[in-house]
Design a protein around this motif. Structure first.
Motif, PDB file in Angstrom:
ATOM      1  N   UNK A  44    -120.393 -67.395  38.908  1.00 12.86           N
ATOM      2  CA  UNK A  44    -119.134 -66.857  39.401  1.00 12.86           C
ATOM      3  C   UNK A  44    -118.197 -66.521  38.249  1.00 12.86           C
ATOM      4  N   UNK A  45    -118.201 -67.376  37.248  1.00 13.70           N
ATOM      5  CA  UNK A  45    -117.342 -67.158  36.088  1.00 13.70           C
ATOM      6  C   UNK A  45    -117.773 -65.914  35.312  1.00 13.70           C
ATOM      7  N   UNK A  46    -119.102 -65.738  35.173  1.00 11.93           N
ATOM      8  CA  UNK A  46    -119.618 -64.574  34.448  1.00 11.93           C
ATOM      9  C   UNK A  46    -119.429 -63.290  35.243  1.00 11.93           C
ATOM     10  N   UNK A  47    -119.520 -63.393  36.567  1.00 14.60           N
ATOM     11  CA  UNK A  47    -119.559 -62.195  37.404  1.00 14.60           C
ATOM     12  C   UNK A  47    -118.247 -61.421  37.408  1.00 14.60           C
ATOM     13  N   UNK A  48    -117.142 -62.119  37.667  1.00 20.31           N
ATOM     14  CA  UNK A  48    -115.843 -61.464  37.758  1.00 20.31           C
ATOM     15  C   UNK A  48    -115.883 -60.292  38.736  1.00 20.31           C
ATOM     16  N   UNK A  49    -116.465 -60.539  39.915  1.00 20.21           N
ATOM     17  CA  UNK A  49    -116.593 -59.483  40.915  1.00 20.21           C
ATOM     18  C   UNK A  49    -115.224 -59.144  41.506  1.00 20.21           C
ATOM     19  N   UNK A  50    -114.958 -57.851  41.675  1.00 22.08           N
ATOM     20  CA  UNK A  50    -113.654 -57.389  42.121  1.00 22.08           C
ATOM     21  C   UNK A  50    -113.632 -56.933  43.573  1.00 22.08           C
ATOM     22  N   UNK A  51    -114.744 -56.396  44.076  1.00 20.88           N
ATOM     23  CA  UNK A  51    -114.762 -55.764  45.385  1.00 20.88           C
ATOM     24  C   UNK A  51    -115.589 -56.531  46.412  1.00 20.88           C
ATOM     25  N   UNK A  52    -116.706 -57.073  45.996  1.00 19.75           N
ATOM     26  CA  UNK A  52    -117.557 -57.832  46.908  1.00 19.75           C
ATOM     27  C   UNK A  52    -116.923 -59.176  47.244  1.00 19.75           C
ATOM     28  N   UNK A  53    -117.183 -59.689  48.432  1.00 19.57           N
ATOM     29  CA  UNK A  53    -116.746 -61.043  48.764  1.00 19.57           C
ATOM     30  C   UNK A  53    -117.761 -62.024  48.190  1.00 19.57           C
ATOM     31  N   UNK A  54    -117.276 -63.168  47.761  1.00 18.42           N
ATOM     32  CA  UNK A  54    -118.124 -64.136  47.062  1.00 18.42           C
ATOM     33  C   UNK A  54    -118.026 -65.502  47.730  1.00 18.42           C
ATOM     34  N   UNK A  55    -119.181 -66.131  47.859  1.00 19.86           N
ATOM     35  CA  UNK A  55    -119.266 -67.487  48.411  1.00 19.86           C
ATOM     36  C   UNK A  55    -120.175 -68.302  47.504  1.00 19.86           C
ATOM     37  N   UNK A  56    -119.796 -69.518  47.218  1.00 22.76           N
ATOM     38  CA  UNK A  56    -120.614 -70.403  46.383  1.00 22.76           C
ATOM     39  C   UNK A  56    -121.269 -71.456  47.267  1.00 22.76           C
ATOM     40  N   UNK A  57    -122.609 -71.466  47.247  1.00 23.35           N
ATOM     41  CA  UNK A  57    -123.381 -72.466  47.993  1.00 23.35           C
ATOM     42  C   UNK A  57    -124.343 -73.111  46.990  1.00 23.35           C
ATOM     43  N   UNK A  58    -123.982 -74.239  46.422  1.00 23.00           N
ATOM     44  CA  UNK A  58    -124.793 -74.837  45.354  1.00 23.00           C
ATOM     45  C   UNK A  58    -126.232 -75.140  45.742  1.00 23.00           C
ATOM     46  N   UNK A  59    -126.453 -75.611  46.969  1.00 14.39           N
ATOM     47  CA  UNK A  59    -127.801 -75.981  47.387  1.00 14.39           C
ATOM     48  C   UNK A  59    -128.567 -74.754  47.869  1.00 14.39           C
ATOM     49  N   UNK A  60    -129.684 -74.474  47.227  1.00 15.32           N
ATOM     50  CA  UNK A  60    -130.474 -73.295  47.576  1.00 15.32           C
ATOM     51  C   UNK A  60    -130.937 -73.339  49.030  1.00 15.32           C
ATOM     52  N   UNK A  61    -131.375 -74.499  49.493  1.00 13.60           N
ATOM     53  CA  UNK A  61    -131.852 -74.611  50.875  1.00 13.60           C
ATOM     54  C   UNK A  61    -130.767 -74.211  51.858  1.00 13.60           C
ATOM     55  N   UNK A  62    -129.540 -74.629  51.586  1.00 17.33           N
ATOM     56  CA  UNK A  62    -128.418 -74.288  52.466  1.00 17.33           C
ATOM     57  C   UNK A  62    -128.121 -72.796  52.417  1.00 17.33           C
ATOM     58  N   UNK A  63    -128.227 -72.210  51.226  1.00 13.03           N
ATOM     59  CA  UNK A  63    -127.987 -70.772  51.086  1.00 13.03           C
ATOM     60  C   UNK A  63    -129.022 -69.968  51.862  1.00 13.03           C
ATOM     61  N   UNK A  64    -130.269 -70.383  51.788  1.00 14.85           N
ATOM     62  CA  UNK A  64    -131.329 -69.672  52.506  1.00 14.85           C
ATOM     63  C   UNK A  64    -131.224 -69.890  54.010  1.00 14.85           C
TER      64      UNK A  64
END
Length: 438
Positions: free
Chosen positions: A363-383
Motif C-alpha cells: 500500500x505504501x509503495x502503490x500510492x494509488x489515486x483512483x482505485x479503491x484499496x482494501x488491505x486483507x493481510x490473510x490470503x485465505x480471507x482475501x480469496x
C-alpha cells in the motif's frame, strides 16, 4: 469430505518421493550469487554429461518465458500427432518416436511439473531415481548445489535417460550464470526484458539485459522479441562480441520453430496461433457465483496483458475486484499503477512466500489515486471474498504463487494433487528451509 479425501491422499504419498524432494530442496543465500558455472558443469559431468545427448533450446527473459517454452515444445510434439490446427496445407504423418523434453519453473502445485516430455510430467518413481542420482553425484563432488542446480541436473539426466530428440529449457533467473546456461544451446530465445530481480541482476535495464544476453553462444543462433532500446543495444553488443546471429521476431515460438526446421533439428512443427491454456496464466473459472480470472502477472508488461484480458471480459464501466500479492523483488508500484482506475477495487494481501511484501508495504509503495484499496493481510480471507464480492469479475494475480493458492482454494485440484501440493509447500516454505536461508 474433501478434507478427508486430501488427508487420505497425503497418507498415500510415497515417503521415498518426499525424501527425494527434500534432497533436491537445497536453499542457498542470495549473497552466494552470482557464481561460476564450473560447479554445474562438474555436476553434469559426474552424471555422464547428459546435456550432450540431445540439442537444446534455451529461453531467457523477464516475462513470458514459460509460455514461450510451452508453445515451442508443444509445437514440436503436437506435430507428431493429429491436431485441430496446422501450418501445413496437407496433414502431417504421425511420428510417435519424436520426444520433446520441457524444463520450466517455477511450479504451481507439484515440483514434478517442471519436468515434462511430450506433455506428460515425470513420474514419482522416475523423480526418485533422478534425485538419488543427482544427490549421489553432488556428494561425490562435495559442493553445496542449490535447488535449481539440482533440478536442472535432474531434468537433463531424465531427458537423456528417456532419449529425447530435443529439449526446451527455461532459464531460472538472469541467464549468464544461470544453471541452465551450462548447457550448450543450438538456439537462444530471449523474451521481453523488464526490470525484475533487481537485487540479483543489478538495478538497471542494461545490467538485467546483460545477464539475459549471456545465453548467446559463440557463433550461435538467437531470436528475440522487440526490446526497449537500452536492452536491445545490450543484446546487439553481445551478438557482435560472440559472433551470434541475432534476429528480432514478433512471434518467438514461430521464429524458433522455423529456425530449428531450417537447420535440420526438426522435420516439422504444428504451432497454434494462440498461447497454450496453461493453469494460472489468464485462467478463467467459475466459482462462488463469480467469473474468476487467475493470472501470475508480476511485471508491468504482464500486468498490462492482464488488464487487456479484463477489458475483453467485462465492459469498461463494470467494476472489477483484484486480489493481489507481490514478492519483494518486483516493481510493485508500477505493477499496481496499471489498475489505478475507479472501476478497480484492489485487495492487497500477503503472497504465500517468505519473500512476499506485506500488504502494508504494498500500500505504501502503490500510492494509488483512483482505485479503491482494501488491505486483507490473510490470503485465505482475501480469496474467500469470492463468495461475497459484489463485482461480477474477481481477479487473483501478483505471482504464480498467488495463482497456485487461488487454484487450490477454489477447488481446482483433485484430492491427490492437493495433497502433493500441500506436502511440497511444507518442504519449500517450512522452518527447516527458511533457517537454511539465513
Amino acid at each position: 469430505a474433501v478434507l478427508r479425501a486430501v488427508g487420505a491422499a497425503r497418507l498415500m504419498l510415497d515417503p521415498a518421493y518426499l525424501a527425494a524432494l527434500r534432497s533436491i530442496c537445497q536453499p542457498v543465500r542470495a549473497a552466494d550469487f552470482p557464481r561460476s558455472l564450473e560447479p554445474m558443469r562438474a555436476l553434469l559431468a559426474a552424471l555422464g554429461s547428459p546435456e550432450t545427448r540431445f540439442p537444446s533450446v534455451v529461453v531467457a527473459g523477464s516475462v513470458g518465458k514459460g509460455t514461450t517454452c510451452w508453445r515451442i515444445a508443444e509445437g514440436l510434439w503436437m506435430a507428431t500427432g493429429p491436431v485441430p490446427y496446422t501450418i501445413y496445407e496437407e496433414a502431417v504423418e504421425y511420428d510417435s518416436a519424436f520426444k520433446v523434453g520441457l524444463y520450466t519453473g517455477p511450479h504451481l502445485h507439484s515440483f514434478r511439473e517442471r519436468f515434462v516430455i511430450n506433455g506428460a510430467m515425470i513420474s514419482h518413481t522416475e523423480f526418485i531415481e533422478g534425485a538419488n542420482a543427482v544427490t549421489e553425484a553432488a556428494a561425490r563432488l562435495n559442493y553445496h548445489y542449490s535447488t535449481f542446480e539440482r533440478a536442472t541436473a535432474l531434468a537433463l539426466w531424465w531427458f537423456a535417460r528417456q532419449g529425447v530428440d530435443i529439449a526446451v529449457l527455461e532459464v531460472g533467473m538472469g541467464g549468464r550464470w544461470d544453471a541452465v546456461n551450462a548447457v550448450p544451446n543450438v538456439l537462444a530465445v530471449i523474451t521481453p526484458i523488464e526490470k525484475e530481480h533487481i537485487a540479483m541482476l543489478g538495478g538497471s535495464l542494461q545490467t538485467i539485459a546483460w545477464h539475459k544476453a549471456g545465453i548467446m553462444q559463440p557463433g550461435g543462433e538467437v531470436v528475440t522479441s522487440e526490446q526497449p532500446e537500452t536492452a536491445g543495444d545490450v543484446l546487439q553488443a553481445e551478438a557482435e562480441t560472440t559472433g551470434a546471429r541475432l534476429r528480432v521476431a514478433s512471434d518467438l515460438a514461430l521464429a524458433a520453430c522455423v529456425n530449428l526446421q531450417a537447420r535440420g533439428y526438426i522435420k516439422r512443427y504444428t504451432l497454434s496461433p494462440a498461447a497454450p491454456a496453461l493453469p494460472g496464466r489468464l485462467e478463467q473459472v467459475e466459482t462462488g457465483g463469480h467469473r474468476v480470472l487467475i493470472d501470475g502477472a508480476h511485471t508491468v508488461q504482464s500486468a498490462r496483458r492482464l488488464y487487456e484480458a479484463i477489458t475483453l471480459l467485462v465492459a469498461v464501466a463494470m467494476p472489477v475486484r483484484v486480489v493481489i500479492g507481490l514478492l519483494g523483488d518486483k516493481a510493485a508500484a508500477d505493477v499496481l499503477a496499471v489498475f489505478d482506475e475507479p472501476r478497480f477495487h484492489i485487495v492487497l494481501t500477503q503472497a504465500p512466500s517468505h519473500r512476499a511484501l506485506s500488504p502494508a508495504a504494498l500500500n505504501e509503495k502503490a500510492n494509488l489515486q483512483l482505485a479503491s484499496v482494501e488491505i486483507v493481510p490473510e490470503l485465505a480471507a482475501a480469496l474467500a471474498q469470492v463468495h461475497t464480492a459484489p463485482e461480477s469479475l474477481f481477479v487473483v494475480t501478483g505471482s504464480l504463487r498467488m495463482a497456485a493458492a487461488a487454484r487450490e482454494a477454489f477447488g481446482l485440484l483433485t484430492p491427490e494433487a492437493l495433497a502433493e501440493a500441500q506436502a511440497t509447500r511444507a518442504i519449500f516454505e517450512g522452518e527447516d528451509y527458511l533457517q537454511r536461508l539465513v
